[in-house]
Design a protein around this motif. Structure first.
Motif, mmCIF file in Angstrom:
data_model
loop_
_atom_site.group_PDB
_atom_site.id
_atom_site.type_symbol
_atom_site.label_atom_id
_atom_site.label_comp_id
_atom_site.label_asym_id
_atom_site.label_seq_id
_atom_site.Cartn_x
_atom_site.Cartn_y
_atom_site.Cartn_z
ATOM 1 N N TRP A 138 -20.807 41.311 0.716
ATOM 2 C CA TRP A 138 -21.377 41.551 2.038
ATOM 3 C C TRP A 138 -22.736 42.227 1.909
ATOM 4 C CZ3 TRP A 138 -19.321 39.361 6.141
ATOM 5 C CH2 TRP A 138 -17.952 39.038 6.134
ATOM 6 N N GLY A 139 -23.619 41.969 2.856
ATOM 7 C CA GLY A 139 -24.926 42.610 2.790
ATOM 8 C C GLY A 139 -25.878 42.112 3.855
ATOM 9 N N TYR A 140 -27.165 42.252 3.564
ATOM 10 C CA TYR A 140 -28.213 41.989 4.565
ATOM 11 C C TYR A 140 -28.524 40.513 4.751
ATOM 12 C CZ TYR A 140 -28.921 46.973 4.940
ATOM 13 O OH TYR A 140 -28.732 48.311 5.192
ATOM 14 N N ASN A 141 -27.997 39.647 3.912
ATOM 15 C CA ASN A 141 -28.089 38.202 4.149
ATOM 16 C C ASN A 141 -26.774 37.629 4.661
ATOM 17 O OD1 ASN A 141 -30.761 37.979 3.413
ATOM 18 N ND2 ASN A 141 -30.323 37.425 1.286
ATOM 19 N N SER A 142 -25.807 38.506 4.951
ATOM 20 C CA SER A 142 -24.484 38.067 5.402
ATOM 21 C C SER A 142 -24.445 37.931 6.914
ATOM 22 C CB SER A 142 -23.406 39.061 4.967
ATOM 23 O OG SER A 142 -23.320 39.150 3.570
ATOM 24 N N VAL A 143 -23.739 36.912 7.358
ATOM 25 C CA VAL A 143 -23.446 36.726 8.779
ATOM 26 C C VAL A 143 -21.940 36.546 8.903
ATOM 27 C CG1 VAL A 143 -23.707 35.201 10.766
ATOM 28 C CG2 VAL A 143 -25.687 35.719 9.336
ATOM 29 N N ASN A 144 -21.311 37.393 9.715
ATOM 30 C CA ASN A 144 -19.872 37.255 9.958
ATOM 31 C C ASN A 144 -19.582 35.874 10.537
ATOM 32 O OD1 ASN A 144 -18.677 40.076 9.538
ATOM 33 N ND2 ASN A 144 -20.367 40.520 10.946
ATOM 34 N N ALA A 145 -18.615 35.172 9.984
ATOM 35 C CA ALA A 145 -18.207 33.872 10.506
ATOM 36 C C ALA A 145 -16.977 34.046 11.381
ATOM 37 C CB ALA A 145 -17.922 32.898 9.369
ATOM 38 N N MET A 146 -17.121 33.729 12.679
ATOM 39 C CA MET A 146 -15.982 33.730 13.587
ATOM 40 C C MET A 146 -15.468 32.299 13.662
ATOM 41 S SD MET A 146 -15.606 34.951 17.580
ATOM 42 C CE MET A 146 -16.014 36.664 17.220
ATOM 43 N N VAL A 147 -14.462 32.021 12.864
ATOM 44 C CA VAL A 147 -13.951 30.666 12.727
ATOM 45 C C VAL A 147 -13.126 30.306 13.959
ATOM 46 C CG1 VAL A 147 -11.920 31.425 11.449
ATOM 47 C CG2 VAL A 147 -12.751 29.115 11.144
ATOM 48 N N LYS A 148 -13.297 29.067 14.402
ATOM 49 C CA LYS A 148 -12.594 28.655 15.615
ATOM 50 C C LYS A 148 -12.139 27.204 15.476
ATOM 51 C CE LYS A 148 -17.033 27.697 17.915
ATOM 52 N NZ LYS A 148 -17.969 28.110 18.973
ATOM 53 N N HIS A 149 -11.014 26.880 16.147
ATOM 54 C CA HIS A 149 -10.257 27.680 17.093
ATOM 55 C C HIS A 149 -8.805 27.703 16.618
ATOM 56 C CE1 HIS A 149 -13.535 25.824 19.516
ATOM 57 N NE2 HIS A 149 -13.593 26.997 20.094
ATOM 58 N N TRP A 150 -8.300 28.880 16.322
ATOM 59 C CA TRP A 150 -6.903 29.037 15.909
ATOM 60 C C TRP A 150 -5.988 28.691 17.075
ATOM 61 C CZ3 TRP A 150 -4.131 29.856 11.593
ATOM 62 C CH2 TRP A 150 -2.827 30.329 11.723
ATOM 63 N N PRO A 151 -4.875 27.983 16.860
ATOM 64 C CA PRO A 151 -4.433 27.318 15.627
ATOM 65 C C PRO A 151 -4.862 25.850 15.587
ATOM 66 C CG PRO A 151 -2.656 27.287 17.217
ATOM 67 C CD PRO A 151 -3.827 27.938 17.905
ATOM 68 N N SER A 152 -5.998 25.562 16.199
ATOM 69 C CA SER A 152 -6.644 24.257 16.362
ATOM 70 C C SER A 152 -6.469 23.756 17.785
ATOM 71 C CB SER A 152 -6.125 23.194 15.397
ATOM 72 O OG SER A 152 -6.749 21.940 15.665
ATOM 73 N N GLY A 153 -7.579 23.297 18.341
ATOM 74 C CA GLY A 153 -7.536 22.705 19.673
ATOM 75 C C GLY A 153 -7.667 21.201 19.625
ATOM 76 N N GLY A 154 -7.517 20.629 18.432
ATOM 77 C CA GLY A 154 -7.788 19.208 18.244
ATOM 78 C C GLY A 154 -6.717 18.262 18.727
ATOM 79 N N ALA A 155 -5.587 18.789 19.206
ATOM 80 C CA ALA A 155 -4.479 17.923 19.626
ATOM 81 C C ALA A 155 -4.333 17.916 21.143
ATOM 82 C CB ALA A 155 -3.179 18.382 18.977
ATOM 83 N N GLU A 156 -5.438 17.889 21.847
ATOM 84 C CA GLU A 156 -5.428 17.894 23.311
ATOM 85 C C GLU A 156 -4.727 16.641 23.849
ATOM 86 O OE1 GLU A 156 -6.833 20.225 25.213
ATOM 87 O OE2 GLU A 156 -8.555 21.110 24.194
ATOM 88 N N GLU A 157 -3.796 16.822 24.782
ATOM 89 C CA GLU A 157 -3.102 15.651 25.309
ATOM 90 C C GLU A 157 -4.076 14.714 26.023
ATOM 91 O OE1 GLU A 157 0.952 14.117 27.432
ATOM 92 O OE2 GLU A 157 0.382 16.210 27.782
ATOM 93 N N GLY A 158 -4.070 13.453 25.597
ATOM 94 C CA GLY A 158 -4.936 12.447 26.189
ATOM 95 C C GLY A 158 -6.406 12.654 25.906
ATOM 96 N N GLY A 159 -6.758 13.653 25.076
ATOM 97 C CA GLY A 159 -8.148 13.948 24.764
ATOM 98 C C GLY A 159 -8.835 14.855 25.756
ATOM 99 N N ARG A 160 -8.108 15.361 26.758
ATOM 100 C CA ARG A 160 -8.714 16.203 27.790
ATOM 101 C C ARG A 160 -8.967 17.604 27.242
ATOM 102 N NH1 ARG A 160 -4.432 13.404 30.263
ATOM 103 N NH2 ARG A 160 -3.107 15.254 30.075
ATOM 104 N N ASP A 161 -10.146 18.157 27.547
ATOM 105 C CA ASP A 161 -10.561 19.406 26.904
ATOM 106 C C ASP A 161 -10.110 20.653 27.653
ATOM 107 O OD1 ASP A 161 -12.113 20.962 24.942
ATOM 108 O OD2 ASP A 161 -13.318 21.486 26.700
ATOM 109 N N GLY A 162 -9.785 21.702 26.883
ATOM 110 C CA GLY A 162 -9.225 22.934 27.404
ATOM 111 C C GLY A 162 -10.179 23.836 28.145
ATOM 112 N N HIS A 163 -11.468 23.491 28.241
ATOM 113 C CA HIS A 163 -12.370 24.273 29.089
ATOM 114 C C HIS A 163 -11.995 24.144 30.564
ATOM 115 C CE1 HIS A 163 -15.085 24.562 25.607
ATOM 116 N NE2 HIS A 163 -15.668 25.544 26.262
ATOM 117 N N PHE A 164 -11.197 23.123 30.872
ATOM 118 C CA PHE A 164 -10.820 22.851 32.255
ATOM 119 C C PHE A 164 -9.293 22.832 32.371
ATOM 120 C CE2 PHE A 164 -14.958 21.085 31.529
ATOM 121 C CZ PHE A 164 -15.674 21.358 32.688
#
Length: 774
Positions: A291-317
């Motif tokens: 860790w240091g001055y060239n480090s950027v915290n990585a906030m990995v997303k999205h647990w536990p995955s949002g890739g299995a949306e029913e019918g492909g409809r997105d969870g923002h709505f």
């Protein structure tokens, strides 16, 4: 005389103190360099003083004239964070648990990212673009907020000065906790920009995540992470709200372009490389453990995955609140996290933060049998992430999950899925008890403090205080590890030199070239001979609505920067004079899966999402949806099936352009260039054209370079379906389960397929990652 002047200038900007540490004054801040120790930066305007202990300099952040553990840069981030958390009041911890809404620098006069300066828009206020807005001063001062999400910045220098102003204000408040600035991905290419070898730019430009995946080259992705981290830190950004490693198993999902595709192993290796690049500092920039001055915290997303949306409809709505697992494949979606983000090759070991998705992981809670949004689920956050998989980093909710939803399922508003009937404060409390540390998009500490009082009533103050301190320690560690407590200040001129450096621009452009996938090259039509004559039809951009529901009018425009094309080819508006045609299109925009018109006509509102241009009737869709329900705005809808309904892609004009160009060219070659953001059906036009080049958000110039000679090497990171029937038959949670399109040359557009000038690519990458389709 010249030497005297140099020495005089040095004397008024630098001085030595104590046991040899030096003080260097900069624009509104000062850097002290300790002998064989930490460099610290402070602003005189913040009012803090410097302590000298054992001949070393330290910042007296809480102004008590004593060196506290959290002020001692010789101690570990863990020791410092625990000491500081124990000193914080509940309102201070509550502020630390907030993550601001989107901030523009400077703030816009109106609309998204707007703000005021002394009560006026910037242009009328006399303020500088780098000044803090009234709203920013308010949430930093009164709500103790310290995590700020920025969007657009006017320039690197202004971003650096804004950072310095924000850090100066924070340094002088309370315990002197610095601002942790973050960003969503900001390195996507500007298509019509021009790249000149050796020149710099506003920021290096790379393909979208799905394009990085198309390189099948984790080393290149790690290089991206390392470069992007340096540019981020030069802008003041110390946390990246990325990578997005949802497994892209549902081809209709409109966020699949932000993933590394559908393959769990490729996604895991790309995730590991990306995060190692972002988080790892080395040499003089390293503080401890990578860790240091060239480090950027990585906030990995999205647990536990949002890739299995029913019918492909997105969870923002509300219409897309459910992720479903008809293939019982939930654990496969965890692989990019467990084998990638939480299993780094570098010394930082794990992604420092995790963001759960909005979705309800339907019927996956094996303990409480509760269907609530992931951040509200104790099973998802504590039982799985923290206990089973041993993750002790920050968990931050996705944005505005505690706010109320809109009046209808298609309104962009709060996303309190599964807890719609709770109050705002009760939603905060439920998420905290579930194991969440931080609330995205919330500038108001009030509901967090109210949640604390609920905890006092249920568990007693000692217990809930301990729980709040646990979150504080996690959040503070991420700030300590990247050096913000000791020196959060930036040199604006150095920022200007770093962001968009010519070396970084060149690396990004090379990645764009490597990401382009050649799908078809009938009769070796490509590469095109330079200085031949090309016909490029204009593109009709259909009327529609943007992300927030605003109406956008139809327009007709050149699909590419024609001045760039003219550097490679002669251009004509007359097809009869052309040697060949290039048609630039986008993947079919087959809707979002919900229609207010259908609802108004007595339907349930749910319609298909199509991956083809022409009319599609969902005759083979499910009779009954796997999940449904909204107790507030849609209590009567218990089945979200869209079987038998029809949709047509809003950009069907792209298909018409391809077919009309084919007819007007009278047998001369037609090449189609697709700016892709998800899989698509090719059977509507593929046999009519001679060449197909597929890209994922790259510059026009990169496309022209490949069309005229740079050898393509990209591979498909997702399958391209044979038709919409196979799309309906595939299971949302299962990768590689579609029938792939087979073209007129006998090639299947399957995962890991791509052509170069010699033919089908069959190299080490393909051998390593190739999977067979259904």
């Amino acid at each position: 005389m010249k030497l005297f002047l140099i020495l005089f200038l040095a004397a008024i900007t630098s001085a030595s103190f104590g046991q040899g540490w030096t003080e260097q004054k900069h624009e509104n801040y000062t850097i002290i360099t300790n002998p064989k120790g930490q460099a610290i930066g402070y602003a005189a305007a913040s009012g803090i003083k410097i302590l000298t202990v054992d001949g070393l300099a330290f910042k007296d952040l809480n102004k008590n004239e004593t060196l506290d553990k959290y002020e001692d840069w010789r101690l570990t981030a863990e020791e410092r964070a625990k000491d500081l958390a124990s000193k914080m009041t509940v309102p201070q911890i509550a502020g630390l648990m907030l993550y601001s809404g989107h901030q523009s620098i400077p703030a816009r006069a109106r609309g998204f990212g707007s703000g005021t300066y002394n009560g006026k828009p910037l242009a009328e206020s006399g303020a500088q673009p780098s000044d803090l807005s009234d709203q920013q001063r308010d949430f930093l001062t009164n709500d103790n907020l310290r995590h700020v999400l920025i969007t657009t910045v006017e320039s690197p220098e202004i971003a650096a000065r804004w950072n310095n102003n924000a850090q100066t204000l924070a340094e002088g408040l309370g315990l002197g906790i610095p601002v942790n600035i973050s960003s969503d991905p900001r390195h996507n290419a500007v298509a019509n920009a021009e790249y000149n070898l050796g020149s710099g730019g506003r920021i290096s430009m790379w393909p979208e995540a799905l394009g990085l995946a198309a390189t099948f080259d984790p080393e290149r992705v790690q290089k991206f992470g390392s470069i992007a981290a340096k540019e981020y830190r030069a802008l003041g950004i110390a946390t990246a709200l990325s990578p997005q490693i949802d497994l892209g198993t549902e081809p209709r999902w409109n966020r699949i372009n932000g993933t590394f595709g559908e393959d769990p192993i490729l996604s895991a290796e790309m995730a590991r490389a990306y995060i190692d690049g972002f988080q790892t500092s080395s040499g003089a920039a390293e503080i401890k453990d990578g860790w240091g001055y060239n480090s950027v915290n990585a906030m990995v997303k999205h647990w536990p995955s949002g890739g299995a949306e029913e019918g492909g409809r997105d969870g923002h709505f509300a219409y897309g609140k459910f992720a479903v697992y008809p293939g019982n494949n939930f654990e496969t979606h965890l692989i990019p996290f467990l084998k990638g983000a939480f299993n780094l090759a570098g010394p930082t070991k794990k992604a420092s933060a995790v963001m759960p998705y909005y979705t309800i992981s339907f019927n996956q809670d094996k303990t409480n049998r509760e269907n609530v949004g992931n951040s509200f689920s104790k099973y998802i956050v504590t039982d799985l992430l923290r206990k089973k998989y041993g993750y002790d980093g920050v968990v931050c909710t996705d944005w505005v999950i505690t706010a109320d939803e809109g009046k209808t399922p298609d309104v962009f508003a709060g996303k309190s899925w599964g807890v719609e009937t709770l109050t705002v404060a009760e939603r905060h409390y439920k998420a905290i008890i579930a194991g969440v540390d931080q609330f995205g998009g919330n500038n108001d500490a009030g509901p967090v403090i109210e949640a604390y009082q609920m905890g006092v009533k249920e568990f007693g103050e000692v217990s809930i205080r301990k729980r709040f301190e646990e979150s504080a320690v996690r959040l503070l560690k991420n700030i300590f590890r990247v050096g913000l407590f000791d020196n959060p200040y930036l040199d604006p001129q150095l920022s200007k030199q770093t962001v968009g450096h010519s070396e970084y621009m060149a690396a990004g452009y090379e990645a764009q070239l490597k990401s382009l996938v050649l799908l078809k090259n009938k009769n070796k039509t490509l590469p095109l001979q330079k200085n031949k004559t090309v016909y490029i039809p204009k593109r009709v951009v259909p009327a529609g609505r943007d992300w927030f529901g605003n109406v956008t009018p139809e327009r007709i425009e050149n699909p590419v920067n024609m001045e760039i094309v003219k550097k490679y080819l002669n251009v004509t508006d007359d097809p009869s004079k052309a040697d060949f045609a290039i048609v630039f299109v986008k993947t079919p925009d087959g809707g979002v899966g919900y229609s207010k018109d259908d609802r108004d006509k007595g339907g349930n509102g749910y319609v298909p999402i199509s991956l083809q241009y022409g009319p599609y009737t969902a005759s083979s869709a499910r009779d009954k949806s796997i999940a449904a329900g909204d107790p507030v705005i849609d209590p009567t809808i218990t089945n979200r099936s869209y079987k038998g309904k029809q949709v047509t892609a809003s950009n069907i004009t792209d298909l018409k352009s391809i077919l009309e160009t084919k007819a007007t060219m009278k047998g001369k070659p037609v090449i189609v260039v697709i700016n892709g953001n998800r899989p698509m059906v090719f059977s509507e036009f593929e046999r009519e054209v001679d060449g197909i080049l597929f890209g994922f958000g790259v510059m026009d110039q990169a496309v022209m370079d490949v069309l005229t000679g740079v050898e393509p090497s990209g591979l498909l990171p997702v399958q391209m379906p044979a038709d919409m029937e196979t799309v309906e038959q595939q299971l949302e949670d299962v990768p590689h389960d579609m029938r792939a399109h087979i073209d007129s040359e006998g090639n299947a557009y399957d995962f890991s397929f791509g052509l170069n000038w010699k033919g089908v690519i069959n190299d080490k990458r393909v051998a390593k990652y190739k999977r067979k389709s259904k």
